[in-house]
Design an enzyme around this catalytic site. Structure first.
Site, short mmCIF file in Angstrom:
data_model
loop_
_atom_site.label_atom_id
_atom_site.label_comp_id
_atom_site.label_asym_id
_atom_site.label_seq_id
_atom_site.Cartn_x
_atom_site.Cartn_y
_atom_site.Cartn_z
N ASP A 36 -2.25 35.12 55.91
CA ASP A 36 -0.58 35.51 55.17
C ASP A 36 0.68 35.72 55.86
O ASP A 36 -0.05 36.81 56.44
CB ASP A 36 -1.56 35.39 53.87
N ASP A 59 2.54 34.31 59.96
CA ASP A 59 3.04 33.64 59.56
C ASP A 59 3.70 32.71 59.91
O ASP A 59 3.64 31.96 61.69
CB ASP A 59 4.89 34.08 60.16
N VAL A 60 3.06 31.16 59.60
CA VAL A 60 2.38 30.38 60.36
C VAL A 60 3.70 29.37 60.59
O VAL A 60 3.60 28.19 61.44
CB VAL A 60 1.84 29.00 59.00
N ASN A 86 -2.47 25.34 54.41
CA ASN A 86 -2.08 25.58 52.61
C ASN A 86 -0.78 25.98 52.55
O ASN A 86 -0.74 26.48 51.64
CB ASN A 86 -3.78 26.03 51.93
N TYR A 152 11.27 19.33 51.23
CA TYR A 152 10.02 19.68 51.17
C TYR A 152 9.66 18.65 51.44
O TYR A 152 8.76 18.24 51.45
CB TYR A 152 9.60 20.20 49.79
N LYS A 156 5.97 17.09 52.90
CA LYS A 156 5.13 16.67 52.06
C LYS A 156 4.67 15.40 52.38
O LYS A 156 3.24 15.21 53.19
CB LYS A 156 4.60 17.23 50.81
N THR A 187 1.73 28.50 39.71
CA THR A 187 1.25 29.26 40.46
C THR A 187 3.24 30.42 40.55
O THR A 187 3.81 30.06 40.63
CB THR A 187 0.82 28.82 42.53
P1 NAI Z 1 2.15 30.51 46.03
O1 NAI Z 1 3.04 31.16 46.43
O2 NAI Z 1 1.29 30.80 45.48
O3 NAI Z 1 1.30 30.73 47.48
C1 NAI Z 1 1.97 30.01 48.81
C2 NAI Z 1 1.26 31.72 49.86
O4 NAI Z 1 1.97 30.80 50.66
C3 NAI Z 1 2.18 33.21 49.47
O5 NAI Z 1 0.56 33.73 49.37
C4 NAI Z 1 3.07 33.19 50.61
O6 NAI Z 1 3.08 34.67 51.14
C5 NAI Z 1 1.99 32.10 51.67
N1 NAI Z 1 3.61 32.12 52.79
C6 NAI Z 1 5.06 31.34 52.53
N2 NAI Z 1 5.38 31.13 54.04
C7 NAI Z 1 3.70 31.42 54.74
C8 NAI Z 1 4.61 32.15 56.02
N3 NAI Z 1 5.48 31.04 56.69
N4 NAI Z 1 3.03 32.32 56.75
C9 NAI Z 1 1.93 32.47 56.04
N5 NAI Z 1 2.16 32.67 54.75
C10 NAI Z 1 3.20 32.18 54.21
O7 NAI Z 1 1.97 28.81 45.50
P2 NAI Z 1 0.88 27.93 45.89
O8 NAI Z 1 1.79 27.13 44.89
O9 NAI Z 1 -0.12 28.75 46.24
O10 NAI Z 1 1.18 26.31 47.38
C11 NAI Z 1 -0.09 26.22 48.18
C12 NAI Z 1 0.68 25.08 48.65
O11 NAI Z 1 0.63 24.15 48.33
C13 NAI Z 1 1.81 24.69 49.32
O12 NAI Z 1 2.05 24.45 50.36
C14 NAI Z 1 2.19 24.21 48.39
O13 NAI Z 1 4.18 23.50 49.04
C15 NAI Z 1 1.79 23.48 47.40
N6 NAI Z 1 1.85 22.83 45.88
C16 NAI Z 1 1.82 23.52 45.42
C17 NAI Z 1 2.33 22.90 44.20
C18 NAI Z 1 2.60 23.86 42.80
O14 NAI Z 1 2.38 22.96 41.86
N7 NAI Z 1 1.65 24.73 43.07
C19 NAI Z 1 2.61 21.84 44.74
C20 NAI Z 1 2.38 20.73 45.10
C21 NAI Z 1 2.60 21.30 46.89
#
Ligand code: NAI
Length: 285
Positions: A36, A59-60, A86, A152, A156, A187
């Protein structure tokens, strides 16, 4: 202990879905490399895990950082069994007629290129590992408009096609590749990029929690654990005949318009039937 002795790499593991997955995989016996950009939260997660979770700043959007992550996990443990691509965030908010090229590119790098290179640099460490499996996070936004901003959603949707292409490319190595399409999961993703004071973020989170419990046919809010469970299933032996697939884990939010599943919602067809009833009543007068 489905993942006893297995090495699992999870990006975006410091929060939300990734964090729930890190906790679930370690509970089931895995060593997890949690990547992360949030160092404080990532280190806290690792510190609470008795050594089962190893944090790596990554950083991905940097392919070099992804390569370093995969190389570390592979060299320290002898190979990688599971990758959960993820990491993500909301990305560019503008519509297509206003989006700036740099914002488009940043969003694509974060949500799509990161997955491609998460696969690319993991594969050398996954070859020859029985049951090797990659799970990519897509979204219900890939289904069509209405769930997210345009950039986005396009990224996706790209993740879904990338998943199929990678499943075909990697079948020869016995590596399965699947995707998950989460629905509305409670989240920090909805508030983390907002430029508002923390107090207001807290209030916004409360509103989102309430909205999420009433947004879909299943009458509760989607939780990070729901997606972590789906990931573990796809990555486990129970999913060993599944590759190139995408699993919707959305509480039914994509089933159809609200009136199709909520009896409280006025339906167009109901209104037409009411008109017909009225016409019959008038004719009978
Ligand atoms: P979140 O915001 O709780 O977690 C995302 C994590 O990714 C955070 O810890 C953040 O620091 C990290 N992150 C962001 N940019 C980064 C980078 N450049 N390099 C490494 N880490 C990075 O969000 P959530 O909801 O857990 O999201 C996880 C995945 O699920 C994402 O790909 C999101 O698009 C996807 N998603 C989430 C949905 C939702 O309703 N929460 C719905 C559909 C997909």
């Amino acid at each position: 202990m489905r993942f006893s002795g297995k090495t699992v790499v999870i990006t975006g593991a410091a929060s939300g879905i990734g964090k729930a997955a890190a906790e679930l995989f370690t509970r089931d016996g895995a060593t997890v490399y949690a990547a992360d950009i949030d160092v404080a939260a990532g280190e806290a997660l690792a510190a609470a895990s008795d050594g089962a979770i190893r944090f790596q700043h990554c950083d991905v959007t940097s392919t070099e950082a992804i390569r370093a992550l995969m190389d570390r996990a592979g060299s320290e443990t002898g190979g990688i069994d599971v990758v959960f691509n993820n990491a993500g965030a909301g990305g560019a908010r503008a519509k297509i007629h206003e989006v700036e090229p740099a914002d488009w590119d940043r969003t694509m790098d974060l949500l799509l290129r990161s997955v491609a290179f998460g696969i690319r640099y993991a594969v050398p460490h996954m070859q020859g590992r029985p049951g090797a499996s990659i799970v990519n996070v897509s979204s219900v936004a890939a289904v069509g408009p209405g769930y997210s901003p345009t950039t986005y959603a396009v990224a996706k949707a790209g993740v879904l096609h990338l998943t199929k292409m990678a499943a075909a490319d990697l079948a020869q190595f016995g590596i399965r590749v699947n995707a998950i399409q989460p629905g509305f999961i409670n989240t920090d993703i909805f508030t983390s990029s907002l430029e508002i004071p923390d107090e207001q973020k807290g209030m916004a989170k409360g509103v989102i929690a309430q909205m999420s419990s009433n947004a879909q046919p299943v009458k509760r809010g989607g939780q990070p654990r729901d997606i972590a469970e789906a990931c573990a299933f796809l990555a486990s032996d129970a999913g060993s005949f599944i590759t190139g697939a995408s699993l919707l884990v959305d509480g039914g939010i994509t089933l159809g318009p609200r009136y199709s599943w909520d009896p409280e919602e006025p339906a167009i067809f109901g209104a037409l039937e009411a008109l017909e009833e009225q016409a019959k009543a008038n004719a009978g007068k």
